[in-house]
Design an enzyme around this catalytic site. Structure first.
Site, PDB file in Angstrom:
ATOM      1  N   ARG A  19      -5.920   0.876   3.995  1.00  0.00           N
ATOM      2  CA  ARG A  19      -4.784   1.426   3.249  1.00  0.00           C
ATOM      3  C   ARG A  19      -4.429   0.530   2.062  1.00  0.00           C
ATOM      4  O   ARG A  19      -3.976   1.021   1.017  1.00  0.00           O
ATOM      5  CB  ARG A  19      -3.583   1.679   4.166  1.00  0.00           C
TER       6      ARG A  19
ATOM      7  N   GLU B 209      -1.369  -6.684   7.647  1.00  0.00           N
ATOM      8  CA  GLU B 209      -0.047  -6.377   8.204  1.00  0.00           C
ATOM      9  C   GLU B 209       0.212  -7.262   9.419  1.00  0.00           C
ATOM     10  O   GLU B 209      -0.732  -7.796  10.026  1.00  0.00           O
ATOM     11  CB  GLU B 209       0.004  -4.893   8.592  1.00  0.00           C
TER      12      GLU B 209
ATOM     13  N   HIS C 140       0.854  -5.480   2.651  1.00  0.00           N
ATOM     14  CA  HIS C 140       1.583  -4.667   3.646  1.00  0.00           C
ATOM     15  C   HIS C 140       3.068  -5.041   3.696  1.00  0.00           C
ATOM     16  O   HIS C 140       3.445  -6.140   3.285  1.00  0.00           O
ATOM     17  CB  HIS C 140       0.942  -4.871   5.010  1.00  0.00           C
TER      18      HIS C 140
ATOM     19  N   HIS D  36       0.829  -1.203   0.000  1.00  0.00           N
ATOM     20  CA  HIS D  36       0.000   0.000   0.000  1.00  0.00           C
ATOM     21  C   HIS D  36       0.870   1.262   0.000  1.00  0.00           C
ATOM     22  O   HIS D  36       2.019   1.251   0.463  1.00  0.00           O
ATOM     23  CB  HIS D  36      -0.911   0.010   1.231  1.00  0.00           C
TER      24      HIS D  36
END
Ligand SMILES: O=C(O)[C@@H](CO)OP(=O)(O)O
Length: 247
Positions: A61, A88, A182, A10
């Site tokens: 995100r 993440e 991520h 992202h």
């Protein structure tokens, strides 16, 4: 037969800008991040390596980065699959903490152990913390799988089953797959694909917003080194991630 996989971290987030540990906290892209996502879409369009299906985490995100990039590349109509398994790394009690302050408080060795060691998770995050996901409805079905902290090893343990069950089967049908995720969930996947050792993975940092293209063989392992669609920007971006905490 070869298969094409595109990995995209992202764009810069509001908390990347503030230099805070983020993990599973659902912060949005910064203006810089939205610009990086647009650039990622341009790079994808220019390369001609066009995704047929997109995967994202369940964090905005990554979702917004994919939406923006695919709109710019005129591929916003492709199918989408999302999973918490691409989230993440859960950063435990570090979520919401300032990286520079954490470095100053605990010293370089402890800071780097938490950030980049293979199997040492930070202390767990209390369910009552404002940065906890224990009461977040999107994870209601996870039960005992809901992490309170994770090491990179634990990310690999929850991400690889999804690679096997979902992403590989889509690759098998000949689809070009875009995975927008991520820094640490992609480090986990790159470690697997490139056969990076537990020690050497500490040195690998993934830049925000630059597509990384893999050609995979019948065994779903790379036939040649993966290529960033903007190698110079990728090198500068990875160096900036490595230096976080020092500012
Ligand atoms: O804070 C985080 O969640 C990650 C990614 O931004 O940080 P780090 O690069 O320190 O693992």
């Amino acid at each position: 037969m070869t298969f094409t996989l595109i990995l995209l971290r992202h764009g810069n987030s509001e908390w990347n800008t503030k230099n805070l540990f983020t993990g599973w906290v659902d912060v949005d892209l910064s203006d810089q991040g939205r610009a990086e996502a647009r650039r990622a879409g341009e790079l994808i369009a220019e390369s001609g390596v066009l995704p047929d299906i997109q995967y994202t985490s369940v964090l905005k995100r990554a979702i917004h980065t994919a939406n923006i990039a695919l709109e710019v590349a005129d591929r916003d109509w492709i199918d989408v699959k999302r999973s918490w398994r691409l989230n993440e790394r859960h950063y435990g009690a570090l979520q919401g903490k300032d990286k520079a302050q954490t470095l100053a408080e605990y010293g370089q060795e402890q800071f780097m152990t938490w950030r980049r060691s293979f199997d040492v998770p930070p202390p767990p995050l209390d369910d009552d913390s404002e940065f906890s996901q224990a009461h977040d409805p999107r994870y209601a079905g996870l039960g005992a799988d809901l992490p309170r902290t994770e090491s990179l090893k634990l990310v690999i343990d929850r991400m690889l089953p999804y690679w096997e069950s979902d992403i590989k089967p889509d690759l098998t049908t000949g689809k070009t797959v875009l995975v927008t995720a991520h820094g640490n969930s992609l480090r986990a996947l790159v470690k697997h694909l490139d056969g990076i050792s537990d020690a050497d993975i500490a040195e690998l940092n993934i830049p925000t917003g630059i597509p990384l293209v893999y050609e995979l063989g019948d065994d779903f392992m790379p036939t040649k080194p993966a290529v960033y669609l903007d190698p110079e920007a990728a090198a500068a971006g990875a160096a900036a991630v490595a230096a976080q905490g020092k500012k």
